[in-house]
Design an enzyme around this catalytic site. Structure first.
Site, PDB file in Angstrom:
ATOM      1  CB  CYS A  24      -1.004  -0.079   1.331  1.00  0.00           C
ATOM      2  SG  CYS A  24      -1.968   1.407   1.362  1.00  0.00           S
ATOM      3  CG  ASP A  73      -6.717  -1.783  -4.225  1.00  0.00           C
ATOM      4  OD1 ASP A  73      -7.908  -1.295  -3.133  1.00  0.00           O
ATOM      5  OD2 ASP A  73      -5.805  -2.607  -3.813  1.00  0.00           O
ATOM      6  CG  HIS A 110      -6.145  -1.619  -0.223  1.00  0.00           C
ATOM      7  ND1 HIS A 110      -5.367  -1.420  -1.966  1.00  0.00           N
ATOM      8  CD2 HIS A 110      -5.497  -1.471   0.940  1.00  0.00           C
ATOM      9  CE1 HIS A 110      -5.037  -0.412  -1.182  1.00  0.00           C
ATOM     10  NE2 HIS A 110      -4.781  -0.846   0.541  1.00  0.00           N
TER      11      HIS A 110
END
Length: 245
Positions: free
Chosen positions: A132, A179, A212
């Site tokens: 991330c 995501d 995600h």
């Protein structure tokens, strides 16, 4: 799971209960988690954490997974003492929090860690992975740092560096199909730019049905159908590092 109204869905509802097999060290002004394999090696991987910081058990689990595959792994505190994001924090304050934690402002810390790995750990080949926020940092380093061999960016936030694609080193990009923070249109655009401008090996892979954070989240216990993709993502990451280091 992630709340779609949040600006960053790095939810840690699927957090590992994990202590880690490595140790915490002080490297100049940086605290770091280091894990070393039993056999000596000259290969090391810098692990760049997400918004939840260097002490997140999930990230240490991934560092130890690298060590189990023969790599020295180090996860430095790239927030350098600033507080990591907490799930209890108010998401309305996230943008302000992020301004003092820029994924492209880690070069000084990376230089310190590279020196430590070379001088204290005997590392000659050094790669980087990140999740991330850390995935965006990987992309930054692959565009800029000549001393790294390769990188794996796991659901790195594309919008941080979407204007640059001339990578210096082979880079593997892992994305999740569902995501909510990284739309597939952005992934397609990244691929187009890489195809036009990139002179080194790269791969962009989208994992079906995943959200995600899937590779370093303990989701296989909650959603068994995700397990093959979680395992595939981890295996792909290791295979990429093995290939270019």
């Amino acid at each position: 799971m992630a709340n779609e109204s949040r600006p960053c869905p790095c939810d840690i509802g699927d957090r590992f209960d994990y202590g880690g097999r490595g140790q915490e060290v002080q490297v100049e002004h940086i605290k770091a988690y280091v894990s070393k394999p039993s056999a000596s090696t000259d290969k090391a991987v810098i692990v760049i954490h997400d918004i939840f910081g260097w002490q997140l058990p999930n990230t240490r689990y991934m560092a130890d997974m690298l060590t189990a595959n023969g790599y020295i792994a180090i996860c430095p505190d790239f927030f350098v003492g600033q507080e990591a994001w907490k799930p209890s924090n108010d998401w309305a304050s996230f943008d302000g929090w992020l301004k003092t934690r820029d994924a492209s402002k880690i070069d000084k810390e990376v230089d310190v860690i590279l020196k430590y790995l070379k001088e204290q750990c005997g590392a000659k080949k050094i790669g980087v992975i990140g999740f991330c926020w850390g995935g965006a940092a990987v992309q930054h380093l692959m565009l800029k740092n000549p001393h790294l061999k390769t990188g794996v960016s796991l659901y790195g936030v594309i919008r941080f560096f979407d204007d640059r694609s001339s990578l210096l080193h082979p880079t593997f990009f892992i994305f999740a199909e569902k995501d909510d923070h990284i739309p597939l249109e952005q992934v397609t655009l990244l691929e187009q730019k890489l195809k036009q401008n990139c002179k080194v090996d790269y791969e962009v892979k989208i994992y079906p049905g995943q959200t995600h954070g899937f590779v370093h989240r303990k989701r296989e216990d909650i959603n068994p159908q995700d397990k093959p993709y979680i395992e595939e993502g981890r295996k792909d990451m290791i295979n990429w590092l093995n290939k270019y280091m």
